[in-house]
Design an enzyme around this catalytic site. Sequence first.
Site, PDB file in Angstrom:
ATOM      1  N   LYS A  52       0.799  -1.235   0.000  1.00  0.00           N
ATOM      2  CA  LYS A  52       0.000   0.000   0.000  1.00  0.00           C
ATOM      3  C   LYS A  52       0.834   1.290   0.000  1.00  0.00           C
ATOM      4  CE  LYS A  52      -4.163  -2.013   0.966  1.00  0.00           C
ATOM      5  NZ  LYS A  52      -5.568  -1.701   0.758  1.00  0.00           N
ATOM      6  N   SER A  77      -8.788   1.543   8.572  1.00  0.00           N
ATOM      7  CA  SER A  77      -8.251   1.024   9.827  1.00  0.00           C
ATOM      8  C   SER A  77      -7.234  -0.067   9.526  1.00  0.00           C
ATOM      9  CB  SER A  77      -9.374   0.494  10.719  1.00  0.00           C
ATOM     10  OG  SER A  77     -10.108  -0.467  10.016  1.00  0.00           O
TER      11      SER A  77
END
Lengths: 313, 313
Positions: A52, A77
């Site tokens: 990511k 989250s």
Amino acid sequence: MESYQTELLEASKRISPFIHRTPVLSSTLIDQIVGASVMFKCENFQKGGAYKIRGATNAILKLNPEKRALGVVTHSSGNFAQALSLAAKSCGIEAHIIMPENAPLVKVNAVKTYGGIIHQSKSTLEDREAVSKSVMQHTGATFIHPSNDLDVIFGQGTACLELLQDYPNLDVVFVPVGGGGLIAGSAIAVSYLSKKCEIIGGEPFEADDAYRSLKSGRIESNVSTNTIADGLRTQLGDKNFPIIQKHVKQIIRVTEDEIVEAMRLIWERMKIIVEPSSAVAFAALKRESDQFKGKSLGVVISGGNVDLSNLPF
Amino acid sequence: MESYQTELLEASKRISPFIHRTPVLSSTLIDQIVGASVMFKCENFQKGGAYKIRGATNAILKLNPEKRALGVVTHSSGNFAQALSLAAKSCGIEAHIIMPENAPLVKVNAVKTYGGIIHQSKSTLEDREAVSKSVMQHTGATFIHPSNDLDVIFGQGTACLELLQDYPNLDVVFVPVGGGGLIAGSAIAVSYLSKKCEIIGGEPFEADDAYRSLKSGRIESNVSTNTIADGLRTQLGDKNFPIIQKHVKQIIRVTEDEIVEAMRLIWERMKIIVEPSSAVAFAALKRESDQFKGKSLGVVISGGNVDLSNLPF
């Protein structure tokens, strides 16, 4: 499409000082088990423990200097919250992370470790968006979506780009499908770098929005998200779905048992730690291995962030 | 000593077609935690999941062709049993493994997977030796000791040799100490390849025969072997102790909690699976990190064979 390819190559150059070029590993035993050659692109060794950081870094660097200086916001989250925090830190700016008040402490602490500024919201969509808006108004920070953002998609595609640069003769690359950023970016890489290579998604039966969206031709919602692959509970978006529709011919769904078994096999045989979401792509390959006998396959291991106190074996 | 160095280099050449040249990994976060640069030589990625294949292969290849054809014997219920089985298979000969009747099924099965022929003994030393002798008489196979054999020692030293070839400027290399084969071989590598590099052993307080032997100047027995580092419960031998005495100035003992904590840190931060015995070397470095601030350190990760159903976290 030509411009997408240029964007991908530029993203790769742009982010390279900020990320690891991760290794590609293989295992004779795993090759024997599936009857094909499998190259694993190990983004579990990436900064922040997942791919990511690639998309997060690209999106930040694409902002003009004035906007960039005001910081970035996202709601997540999971791995993207950590990635955006880490990417922002590398670029010397602030990352504001909107997290639900019931987020696990381990995830909250991980974001804090990377220097992210946490803003709590109630766990409703409305409150999350209200908190995001308020943060943006107060700081001038730019919102970056974890998967439905073209610059994020180009960044995520660079993992597959590197895999194909290292192994140009792959027949198929498997990636897990969650919010759709990784598979859309990987699809661009595959279509640009190889004439013959196909891209196939792996998805849990328990969160199969992408499988059903490809069938119906419009973005479907997840009916359940009751999967151990917590990174794949998210939905496709209007930016990544058209790319997926154009390039992805097949999404293979897998059961929860198949995910855990694939994860265990990778841990035991390759001695690397991969998270359940990462194991989904390999589980898909394994479930349908008859389709791929003798072929040259790639698998993107998306990340390795697991809670060791809460393992499925 | 000159001849030891030649033997080491020849071992490295001899076994290279049969083993992996394993990667060396590092982690910025781990460097920050210990305040030094740490390069991990990842023998958990080795064939059979541990460095032991190196010594096993070297010992087999050193036999003359007639003797070699008759096979090899060892007693081990751990990684060396798997390693000798696998090495024998690669060389097209039989490996006879004497295992106690109470050996864990998972270890028995691992040896079978690699083609080893298992002979059960009672768990007494006498019966084990009686069974070994009987197998040797019937087959003509040669006994190979897991750690107290010079050819095994030279083979085990090749992991450290590769580490120093890749990183010639290391100040200290840390290895775990069990039967003494790895540290003796590594000590030869260090003394041959580097003028400045030191070798330090890590050992559990609960099986500290090497620490006490170095102090007293003679081979001491383990008082207890109540350690999670099951690969380190064995004793030094008369072949490896003199080498250790000559080259190893320091053995650092660690507690069981320190072993588990070091293992967890490696799993979480490096995303690789290492067994408790492997974590002992890093635990030693971490316990005494004040000694090593700012230095260039190497750690040999000896293996990654763990039972995922029985983890300490």
